[in-house]
Design a protein around this motif. Structure first.
Motif, PDB file in Angstrom:
ATOM      1  N   SER A  90       6.217 -10.295  -0.091  1.00 34.49           N
ATOM      2  CA  SER A  90       4.795 -10.579   0.148  1.00 34.49           C
ATOM      3  C   SER A  90       4.553 -11.333   1.445  1.00 34.49           C
ATOM      4  CB  SER A  90       4.216 -11.395  -1.011  1.00 34.49           C
ATOM      5  OG  SER A  90       4.054 -10.546  -2.111  1.00 34.49           O
ATOM      6  N   THR A  91       5.488 -12.166   1.856  1.00 37.72           N
ATOM      7  CA  THR A  91       5.305 -12.917   3.093  1.00 37.72           C
ATOM      8  C   THR A  91       5.350 -11.925   4.244  1.00 37.72           C
ATOM      9  OG1 THR A  91       6.711 -14.492   1.946  1.00 37.72           O
ATOM     10  CG2 THR A  91       6.002 -15.080   4.165  1.00 37.72           C
ATOM     11  N   LEU A  92       4.198 -11.743   4.876  1.00 33.35           N
ATOM     12  CA  LEU A  92       4.041 -10.610   5.793  1.00 33.35           C
ATOM     13  C   LEU A  92       5.011 -10.670   6.966  1.00 33.35           C
ATOM     14  CD1 LEU A  92       0.149 -10.453   5.805  1.00 33.35           C
ATOM     15  CD2 LEU A  92       1.722  -8.978   4.542  1.00 33.35           C
ATOM     16  N   ARG A 120       0.814  -1.233   0.000  1.00 38.12           N
ATOM     17  CA  ARG A 120       0.000   0.000   0.000  1.00 38.12           C
ATOM     18  C   ARG A 120       0.838   1.270   0.000  1.00 38.12           C
ATOM     19  NH1 ARG A 120      -4.416  -2.437   0.015  1.00 38.12           N
ATOM     20  NH2 ARG A 120      -4.678  -4.233   1.372  1.00 38.12           N
ATOM     21  N   TRP A 158      -8.331  -3.428   9.039  1.00 36.06           N
ATOM     22  CA  TRP A 158      -8.674  -4.670   8.355  1.00 36.06           C
ATOM     23  C   TRP A 158      -7.421  -5.421   7.925  1.00 36.06           C
ATOM     24  CZ3 TRP A 158     -13.685  -6.094   8.396  1.00 36.06           C
ATOM     25  CH2 TRP A 158     -14.597  -5.090   8.741  1.00 36.06           C
ATOM     26  N   GLY A 159      -7.422  -6.712   8.133  1.00 31.70           N
ATOM     27  CA  GLY A 159      -6.437  -7.600   7.551  1.00 31.70           C
ATOM     28  C   GLY A 159      -7.230  -8.470   6.599  1.00 31.70           C
ATOM     29  N   TYR A 160      -7.188  -8.124   5.337  1.00 23.92           N
ATOM     30  CA  TYR A 160      -8.093  -8.706   4.344  1.00 23.92           C
ATOM     31  C   TYR A 160      -9.534  -8.496   4.846  1.00 23.92           C
ATOM     32  CZ  TYR A 160      -8.052 -11.106  -0.099  1.00 23.92           C
ATOM     33  OH  TYR A 160      -8.149 -11.379  -1.428  1.00 23.92           O
ATOM     34  N   THR A 202       2.557 -11.904  12.842  1.00 27.43           N
ATOM     35  CA  THR A 202       3.424 -13.014  12.421  1.00 27.43           C
ATOM     36  C   THR A 202       4.634 -13.147  13.335  1.00 27.43           C
ATOM     37  OG1 THR A 202       4.619 -11.570  10.902  1.00 27.43           O
ATOM     38  CG2 THR A 202       2.783 -12.825   9.979  1.00 27.43           C
ATOM     39  N   ASN A 212      -4.944  -0.237   9.689  1.00 23.65           N
ATOM     40  CA  ASN A 212      -6.033   0.287   8.852  1.00 23.65           C
ATOM     41  C   ASN A 212      -7.332  -0.488   9.113  1.00 23.65           C
ATOM     42  OD1 ASN A 212      -5.616  -2.145   7.595  1.00 23.65           O
ATOM     43  ND2 ASN A 212      -4.884  -1.286   5.671  1.00 23.65           N
ATOM     44  N   GLY A 257       1.281  -4.295   8.447  1.00 29.66           N
ATOM     45  CA  GLY A 257      -0.134  -4.017   8.706  1.00 29.66           C
ATOM     46  C   GLY A 257      -0.583  -4.537  10.064  1.00 29.66           C
ATOM     47  N   ASP A 258      -1.830  -4.222  10.419  1.00 25.80           N
ATOM     48  CA  ASP A 258      -2.389  -4.724  11.684  1.00 25.80           C
ATOM     49  C   ASP A 258      -2.493  -6.248  11.640  1.00 25.80           C
ATOM     50  OD1 ASP A 258      -4.518  -3.354   9.810  1.00 25.80           O
ATOM     51  OD2 ASP A 258      -5.479  -5.141  10.617  1.00 25.80           O
ATOM     52  N   GLY A 259      -2.715  -6.797  10.446  1.00 22.27           N
ATOM     53  CA  GLY A 259      -2.764  -8.248  10.321  1.00 22.27           C
ATOM     54  C   GLY A 259      -1.361  -8.836  10.346  1.00 22.27           C
ATOM     55  N   GLY A 260      -0.493  -8.291   9.530  1.00 20.73           N
ATOM     56  CA  GLY A 260       0.861  -8.827   9.384  1.00 20.73           C
ATOM     57  C   GLY A 260       1.685  -8.747  10.649  1.00 20.73           C
ATOM     58  N   HIS A 274      -9.132  -5.239  -0.212  1.00 21.59           N
ATOM     59  CA  HIS A 274      -7.735  -5.657  -0.097  1.00 21.59           C
ATOM     60  C   HIS A 274      -6.969  -5.341  -1.388  1.00 21.59           C
ATOM     61  CE1 HIS A 274      -4.230  -7.896   1.015  1.00 21.59           C
ATOM     62  NE2 HIS A 274      -4.324  -8.592  -0.105  1.00 21.59           N
ATOM     63  N   ARG A 329      -8.478   1.372   5.787  1.00 18.55           N
ATOM     64  CA  ARG A 329      -8.293   0.939   4.392  1.00 18.55           C
ATOM     65  C   ARG A 329      -9.600   1.251   3.658  1.00 18.55           C
ATOM     66  NH1 ARG A 329      -8.499  -5.196   3.649  1.00 18.55           N
ATOM     67  NH2 ARG A 329     -10.623  -4.609   3.156  1.00 18.55           N
TER      68      ARG A 329
HETATM   69  C1  LIG Z   1       2.754 -14.732   6.267  1.00 11.82           C
HETATM   70  C2  LIG Z   1       1.596 -14.390   5.369  1.00 11.82           C
HETATM   71  N1  LIG Z   1       0.355 -14.831   5.685  1.00 11.82           N
HETATM   72  C3  LIG Z   1      -0.693 -14.533   4.892  1.00 11.82           C
HETATM   73  C4  LIG Z   1      -0.508 -13.793   3.750  1.00 11.82           C
HETATM   74  C5  LIG Z   1      -1.707 -13.477   2.839  1.00 11.82           C
HETATM   75  N2  LIG Z   1      -2.064 -12.067   2.984  1.00 11.82           N
HETATM   76  C6  LIG Z   1      -1.602 -11.121   2.157  1.00 11.82           C
HETATM   77  S1  LIG Z   1      -2.106  -9.587   2.576  1.00 11.82           S
HETATM   78  C7  LIG Z   1      -3.001 -10.178   3.883  1.00 11.82           C
HETATM   79  C8  LIG Z   1      -3.752  -9.239   4.771  1.00 11.82           C
HETATM   80  C9  LIG Z   1      -2.805  -8.269   5.384  1.00 11.82           C
HETATM   81  O1  LIG Z   1      -3.463  -7.432   6.267  1.00 11.82           O
HETATM   82  P1  LIG Z   1      -2.667  -6.297   6.990  1.00 11.82           P
HETATM   83  O2  LIG Z   1      -1.355  -6.798   7.491  1.00 11.82           O
HETATM   84  O3  LIG Z   1      -3.565  -5.668   7.973  1.00 11.82           O
HETATM   85  O4  LIG Z   1      -2.292  -5.283   5.809  1.00 11.82           O
HETATM   86  P2  LIG Z   1      -3.298  -4.431   4.896  1.00 11.82           P
HETATM   87  O5  LIG Z   1      -3.625  -5.305   3.730  1.00 11.82           O
HETATM   88  O6  LIG Z   1      -4.458  -4.073   5.715  1.00 11.82           O
HETATM   89  O7  LIG Z   1      -2.493  -3.239   4.487  1.00 11.82           O
HETATM   90  C10 LIG Z   1      -2.876 -11.544   3.981  1.00 11.82           C
HETATM   91  C11 LIG Z   1      -3.534 -12.372   5.011  1.00 11.82           C
HETATM   92  C12 LIG Z   1       0.804 -13.378   3.443  1.00 11.82           C
HETATM   93  N3  LIG Z   1       1.061 -12.635   2.356  1.00 11.82           N
HETATM   94  N4  LIG Z   1       1.838 -13.659   4.275  1.00 11.82           N
END
Ligand SMILES: Cc1ncc(C[n+]2csc(CCOP(=O)(O)OP(=O)(O)O)c2C)c(N)n1
Ligand SMILES: [Mg+2]
Length: 434
Positions: free
Chosen positions: A195-197, A146, A257-259, A231, A255, A225-228, A324, A320
Motif C-alpha cells: 500500500s505504501t505507494l 487497480r 487523479w491521485g485520490y 514518492t 489516470n 499511479g500518477d500520484g504515487g 478512489h 479513473r
Molecule cells: C506513500 C503513500 N502516501 C500516501 C498514501 C495514501 N494513498 C493511497 S492511494 C493514494 C492516491 C494514489 O493516487 P495514484 O498514485 O494516482 O493512483 P490511483 O489511485 O489513481 O490509481 C494515496 C494518496 C499511500 N498509500 N502511500
C-alpha cells in the motif's frame, strides 16, 4: 627551489573537477554558447488531448474545471504489430471478466457481504490486462490495487478475488486481509501489492536482480499511479533498476487523479514519460484505453528486459472512471471529463474494433459475453456460500516461530558469480555461469 608539479594519481585525476571523471584531460573549453540536447519519447497515441484541469474559486469554495478541447473524435484502436486474432480475443475476454467481476463486487459490497472497501479499475482494464498479458508465465508481476485484471491474467480467478474481499476461509490470505494484499510467489509469480505507494518498485527491482543472479533472462513488471510516482522510493527503485540494467517494466498509470488531486496539480512535466530521461532509460507513452498500444509497448519493454538492456518506463494515459474506492463518490471530478472518457471506453472500443476487423462475429461476441457471465456467476455463488474462517485460526500462520511454515527461497542458491569486479552494476556484463 621551485616546487615541481608531481604527476597526479588516477584517483586524483578522477576527483579533479576539471576532468571528465574518467581520468581523461579536462574537457575542451567551449568556444561557442551552450549547446542543446534532445531526447526521444516514443508516443504511440493516435490522439493527444490538450485539456487541463484547474482549481477555480466559486464564492467561498473551490472546484475543479476542465479547460481545453473535449470535442475531438474518438480515435480508432491502433493495429498491434504483434497480436494475432486469438490473442486479441483472449485479452478482450480478460477485460470483460475484469469489468464484470468489479460490477459483481460492487453488488456484494452493497449487500453487506464485503469486509472493508472495494477498489475499482473501471476504464483501466486495457492497461491491466494487456500489460500483464505481455509477461511469460515464468516472469513476475507486482500489481497495485487497480490491477485486478492483471491478477486474472496471471491465473487468479474471480472466485479468489471475491473471496478475498469477503475475507473467506478459502481466500488467498485465508481471511487475514480483506483487500488486495495477496500474491503467490510459488506458482503465479505475483508479488503482493504494497500500500505504501512506490514501495513495490524496489521490491520488483530486487526480484529482477535475483533473477539475474540466477542467470534468468526475464522481465518483471509493476505499476505506479500518477500520484504515487512522486514518492522518493519510486525514484530510488527505478534509478537502482536503471543503473543495474535490471529487467523492470514500470507502467505509470496516469489516470488523471491521485485520490482527489488532479494530475495537473501534481507535476509540471507535460508527460510523465519524460521522467524516464532523468533515469537514462526509454520512456514511452500509450493510450491506456487501447489494449493494442498497451500490449505493444509492454511487449517491447519485456523484450528489452529479456535482452538484459534494463528497465523501461511506460506512461499509460487514461481516466479513473470511479472514485478512489467505493466510499468515494468522486463528485470533485468535472462531469465533462467523465463524459469525454466514457466515449473512450476501452472495452466498447476494443469490441467495435474486433467486430469491424472481422475477428469476432456478433454471435461469437454474445457467446463470449455469456461464457464470462456463466463463469462469474459460478464463482460468485461459490464465494458467497463458502465459509468464514474459524475464529481461532486468526492467531495462526502469522509468525513462523516454531517451524510451522516451510519458507524456501524460490530460486535457492545463485547460479552466477560476478568475477573479480565488485560493483554490482558491472555484473550485468561480467556474469559467469557456473
Ligand atoms: C506513500 C503513500 N502516501 C500516501 C498514501 C495514501 N494513498 C493511497 S492511494 C493514494 C492516491 C494514489 O493516487 P495514484 O498514485 O494516482 O493512483 P490511483 O489511485 O489513481 O490509481 C494515496 C494518496 C499511500 N498509500 N502511500
Ligand atoms: Mg492516479
Amino acid at each position: 627551489m621551485a616546487k615541481k608539479n608531481k604527476p597526479k594519481s588516477r584517483r586524483q585525476r578522477r576527483m579533479d573537477p576539471r576532468s571528465n571523471g574518467r581520468g581523461a584531460r579536462p574537457l575542451a573549453r567551449l568556444s561557442t554558447g551552450p549547446c542543446e540536447r534532445s531526447y526521444t519519447i516514443v508516443d504511440y497515441r493516435l490522439e493527444k488531448p490538450t485539456f487541463t484541469v484547474r482549481q477555480v474559486s466559486i464564492g467561498e469554495g473551490v472546484r475543479y474545471q476542465v479547460e481545453g478541447d473535449l470535442g475531438g473524435p474518438v480515435p480508432p484502436i491502433r493495429d498491434s504489430a504483434y497480436l494475432d486474432r486469438k490473442q486479441c480475443l483472449e485479452i478482450y475476454r480478460w477485460m470483460l471478466l475484469n469489468r464484470k467481476m468489479e460490477a459483481a463486487l460492487e453488488n456484494l459490497y452493497k449487500q453487506g457481504k464485503v469486509v472493508g472497501g472495494v477498489y475499482f479499475g473501471l476504464g483501466q482494464e486495457a492497461c491491466s490486462c494487456a500489460s500483464a498479458y505481455a509477461l511469460k508465465p515464468e516472469e513476475w508481476l507486482g500489481p497495485m490495487i487497480r490491477n485486478q485484471g492483471s491478477l486474472l491474467v496471471r491465473g487468479f480467478s474471480a472466485r479468489d478475488i471475491m473471496m478475498q474481499y469477503m475475507a473467506k476461509a478459502g481466500s488467498p490470505t485465508r481471511g487475514r486481509d480483506a483487500s488486495s494484499h495477496f500474491g503467490d510467489i510459488q506458482q503465479r509469480n505475483v508479488v503482493a501489492p504494497i500500500s505504501t505507494l512506490g514501495d513495490l518498485i524496489p521490491v520488483l527491482a530486487g526480484v529482477a536482480l535475483g533473477a539475474r543472479l540466477q542467470g534468468r533472462k526475464i522481465a518483471v513488471m509493476t505499476y505506479i499511479g500518477d500520484g504515487g510516482q512522486s514518492t522518493g522510493v519510486t525514484y530510488e527503485g527505478l534509478n537502482f533498476a536503471a543503473v543495474q540494467r535490471l529487467g523492470l517494466v514500470l507502467l505509470v498509470e496516469n489516470n488523471l487523479w491521485g485520490y482527489s488531486t488532479p494530475a495537473d496539480m501534481q507535476f509540471l512535466v507535460k508527460d510523465l514519460a519524460e521522467r524516464a530521461i532523468a533515469y537514462g532509460i526509454p520512456g514511452v507513452i500509450v493510450d491506456g484505453t487501447d489494449a493494442c498500444q498497451v500490449y505493444d509497448a509492454a511487449h517491447e519493454a519485456c523484450e528489452r528486459a529479456r535482452r538484459g538492456e534494463g528497465p523501461t518506463l511506460i506512461e499509460a494515459k487514461m481516466m479513473r472512471m470511479k472514485g478512489h474506492a467505493i466510499h468515494d463518490a468522486a463528485d470533485y471530478v468535472p462531469p465533462p471529463l467523465l463524459e469525454y472518457w466514457r466515449k473512450r471506453d476501452p472495452i466498447a472500443r476494443f469490441e467495435a474494433y474486433l467486430l469491424e476487423k472481422g475477428w469476432l462475429t456478433a454471435r461469437q461476441n454474445l457467446e463470449l459475453i455469456a461464457s464470462v457471465d456463466r463463469e462469474l456467476e459460478a464463482d460468485r455463488e461459490f464465494a458467497v456460500n463458502s465459509p468464514m474462517p474459524e475464529p481461532e485460526s486468526a492467531a495462526g500462520g502469522l509468525f513462523c516461530s516454531d517451524g510451522c511454515h516451510d519458507i524456501r527461497p524460490k530460486y535457492a542458491i545463485p547460479k552466477v558469480t560476478a568475477g573479480k569486479r565488485s560493483r554490482l552494476s558491472e555484473t550485468a556484463g561480467a556474469v559467469h555461469l557456473k
